[in-house]
Design a protein around this motif. Structure first.
Motif, mmCIF file in Angstrom:
data_model
loop_
_atom_site.group_PDB
_atom_site.id
_atom_site.type_symbol
_atom_site.label_atom_id
_atom_site.label_comp_id
_atom_site.label_asym_id
_atom_site.label_seq_id
_atom_site.Cartn_x
_atom_site.Cartn_y
_atom_site.Cartn_z
ATOM 1 N N ILE A 203 0.839 -1.201 0.000
ATOM 2 C CA ILE A 203 0.000 0.000 0.000
ATOM 3 C C ILE A 203 0.874 1.251 0.000
ATOM 4 C CG2 ILE A 203 -1.720 1.323 1.286
ATOM 5 C CD1 ILE A 203 -2.825 -1.315 2.328
ATOM 6 N N ILE A 204 0.592 2.144 -0.920
ATOM 7 C CA ILE A 204 1.266 3.438 -0.998
ATOM 8 C C ILE A 204 0.264 4.492 -0.521
ATOM 9 C CG2 ILE A 204 2.504 5.072 -2.460
ATOM 10 C CD1 ILE A 204 3.813 2.311 -2.267
ATOM 11 N N ARG A 205 0.677 5.338 0.399
ATOM 12 C CA ARG A 205 -0.232 6.335 0.977
ATOM 13 C C ARG A 205 0.294 7.748 0.796
ATOM 14 N NH1 ARG A 205 -0.464 2.340 4.989
ATOM 15 N NH2 ARG A 205 -2.569 1.540 5.406
ATOM 16 N N THR A 206 -0.659 8.663 0.731
ATOM 17 C CA THR A 206 -0.345 10.079 0.883
ATOM 18 C C THR A 206 -1.443 10.703 1.736
ATOM 19 O OG1 THR A 206 0.063 12.192 -0.225
ATOM 20 C CG2 THR A 206 -1.490 10.708 -1.296
ATOM 21 N N VAL A 207 -1.035 11.517 2.692
ATOM 22 C CA VAL A 207 -1.965 12.219 3.580
ATOM 23 C C VAL A 207 -1.885 13.698 3.238
ATOM 24 C CG1 VAL A 207 -2.632 12.680 5.966
ATOM 25 C CG2 VAL A 207 -1.533 10.492 5.371
ATOM 26 N N LEU A 208 -3.017 14.262 2.815
ATOM 27 C CA LEU A 208 -3.032 15.623 2.297
ATOM 28 C C LEU A 208 -3.954 16.524 3.099
ATOM 29 C CD1 LEU A 208 -3.384 14.730 -1.504
ATOM 30 C CD2 LEU A 208 -1.280 15.246 -0.250
ATOM 31 N N ASP A 209 -3.644 17.795 3.096
ATOM 32 C CA ASP A 209 -4.495 18.798 3.731
ATOM 33 C C ASP A 209 -5.805 18.907 2.942
ATOM 34 O OD1 ASP A 209 -5.442 21.820 3.687
ATOM 35 O OD2 ASP A 209 -4.409 21.522 5.590
ATOM 36 N N THR A 210 -6.934 18.665 3.600
ATOM 37 C CA THR A 210 -8.222 18.633 2.908
ATOM 38 C C THR A 210 -8.584 19.980 2.298
ATOM 39 O OG1 THR A 210 -9.066 16.856 4.324
ATOM 40 C CG2 THR A 210 -10.698 18.199 3.173
ATOM 41 N N LYS A 211 -8.299 21.057 3.014
ATOM 42 C CA LYS A 211 -8.655 22.385 2.504
ATOM 43 C C LYS A 211 -7.937 22.673 1.191
ATOM 44 C CE LYS A 211 -8.721 27.288 3.737
ATOM 45 N NZ LYS A 211 -8.401 28.298 4.788
ATOM 46 N N HIS A 212 -6.620 22.420 1.150
ATOM 47 C CA HIS A 212 -5.861 22.643 -0.080
ATOM 48 C C HIS A 212 -6.329 21.700 -1.180
ATOM 49 C CE1 HIS A 212 -2.195 24.635 2.069
ATOM 50 N NE2 HIS A 212 -3.178 25.476 1.823
ATOM 51 N N LEU A 213 -6.515 20.442 -0.838
ATOM 52 C CA LEU A 213 -6.941 19.449 -1.818
ATOM 53 C C LEU A 213 -8.261 19.849 -2.459
ATOM 54 C CD1 LEU A 213 -6.606 16.606 -3.118
ATOM 55 C CD2 LEU A 213 -7.845 15.696 -1.133
ATOM 56 N N HIS A 214 -9.224 20.245 -1.641
ATOM 57 C CA HIS A 214 -10.537 20.629 -2.154
ATOM 58 C C HIS A 214 -10.427 21.857 -3.050
ATOM 59 C CE1 HIS A 214 -14.432 22.781 -1.988
ATOM 60 N NE2 HIS A 214 -14.921 21.573 -2.135
ATOM 61 N N THR A 215 -9.651 22.850 -2.628
ATOM 62 C CA THR A 215 -9.498 24.070 -3.420
ATOM 63 C C THR A 215 -8.963 23.761 -4.804
ATOM 64 O OG1 THR A 215 -9.137 25.432 -1.446
ATOM 65 C CG2 THR A 215 -8.355 26.309 -3.546
ATOM 66 N N PHE A 216 -7.933 22.920 -4.873
ATOM 67 C CA PHE A 216 -7.306 22.627 -6.149
ATOM 68 C C PHE A 216 -8.174 21.726 -7.022
ATOM 69 C CE2 PHE A 216 -3.629 24.055 -3.753
ATOM 70 C CZ PHE A 216 -2.940 24.801 -4.688
ATOM 71 N N VAL A 217 -8.618 20.606 -6.470
ATOM 72 C CA VAL A 217 -9.339 19.621 -7.285
ATOM 73 C C VAL A 217 -10.703 20.147 -7.726
ATOM 74 C CG1 VAL A 217 -10.352 17.310 -7.289
ATOM 75 C CG2 VAL A 217 -8.101 17.676 -6.289
ATOM 76 N N SER A 218 -11.400 20.866 -6.856
ATOM 77 C CA SER A 218 -12.727 21.369 -7.208
ATOM 78 C C SER A 218 -12.665 22.460 -8.266
ATOM 79 C CB SER A 218 -13.447 21.903 -5.961
ATOM 80 O OG SER A 218 -12.781 23.052 -5.447
#
Length: 271
Positions: free
Chosen positions: A216-231
């Motif tokens: 398993i390869i994991r990455t833990v990301l900041d949700t606020k940044h992730l949402h801003t970029f992906v959305s």
């Protein structure tokens, strides 16, 4: 230096507007235009204190009906323009049928002239000296990558990230194995979210050539940044690819014939 770029069909005009608005939303103050004979690239200003970076590429052959540029010298045939992202977005906001961009000079100050229909906007720019160009030489670190996975449609990923944002989780965890199984999860003190997706396409890298399928390869990301970029990714793109490196950093990318987007987000691999 000389720069000229014209767009005359409605489809390309709309695509360019959406990509400029995407960059402006993520970088409300400054952005960089990097022009070469083969590419027109929008970059975030990437002050060294920022840990993320964004790159939007437009293919001049596909997007522009006329594209001409010349840099400092034949050996340094590039132009880097630093300008207001908001001004560029505003200049294009009401455009419908055509865009004409020119590098001009007003007094001793270089400007990017943006003409659309019968309106011309003149945006002050700073032309970056060649000694600063290396600050914007960004690339995915191929030597550190562990896995690439082709995720579901962008709309599906956006819905998942929105659900995680709704439960106010601080971090989002992506966990993927070499069977093409992806789990996107998050938790708070009072709730937990988990989406599992199977049968996705994956690519191994030299660093993971001998890893077992169950690894398993994991990455833990900041949700606020992730949402801003992906959305913010325009709905004209259909797929999204995620790459994870050995430090847990994530690289989201998507592409079509006339343009591409690459978003690098800092992360870690420890849950």
């Amino acid at each position: 230096m000389r720069f000229k770029a014209d767009i005359s069909d409605h489809t390309s005009v709309e695509a360019t507007k959406k990509l400029v608005m995407f960059m402006s939303k993520l970088n409300k103050r400054r952005c960089i235009i990097h022009a070469t004979p083969d590419e027109f690239v929008l970059l975030n200003d990437s002050s060294t204190t920022r840990s993320y970076w964004v790159e939007v590429k437009l293919n001049p052959l596909e997007m522009f009906c006329d594209y001409e540029m010349s840099g400092l010298t034949p050996g340094q045939n590039e132009i880097f323009m630093d300008l207001s992202a908001a001004d560029l977005s505003q200049a294009l906001s009401g455009v419908e049928t055509s865009i004409k961009m020119r590098l001009t000079k007003e007094g001793n100050v270089p400007h990017l002239g943006v003409r659309s229909e019968n309106v011309t906007n003149s945006i002050p720019v700073t032309l970056l000296m060649s000694r600063h160009w290396k600050e914007f030489e960004r690339s995915v670190p191929e030597e550190l990558l562990l896995i690439s996975i082709f995720m579901p449609s962008i709309k599906s990923v956006q819905r998942i990230i929105q659900s995680i944002k709704n439960i106010q989780a601080k971090h989002t965890i992506f966990a993927v194995n070499f069977k093409g199984q992806l789990e996107i999860s998050a938790r708070t003190d009072t709730s937990r979210f988990c989406a599992q997706i199977r049968d996705l396409g994956i690519d191994r890298t030299p660093n993971s050539r001998d890893a077992p399928e169950e690894a398993i390869i994991r990455t833990v990301l900041d949700t606020k940044h992730l949402h801003t970029f992906v959305s913010s990714i325009p709905n004209t793109f259909s797929y999204i690819k995620l790459e994870i490196d050995s430090n847990g950093n994530a690289y989201f990318s998507t592409a079509q014939a006339d343009s591409s987007i690459l978003i690098a987000l800092p992360g870690h691999s420890h849950v």
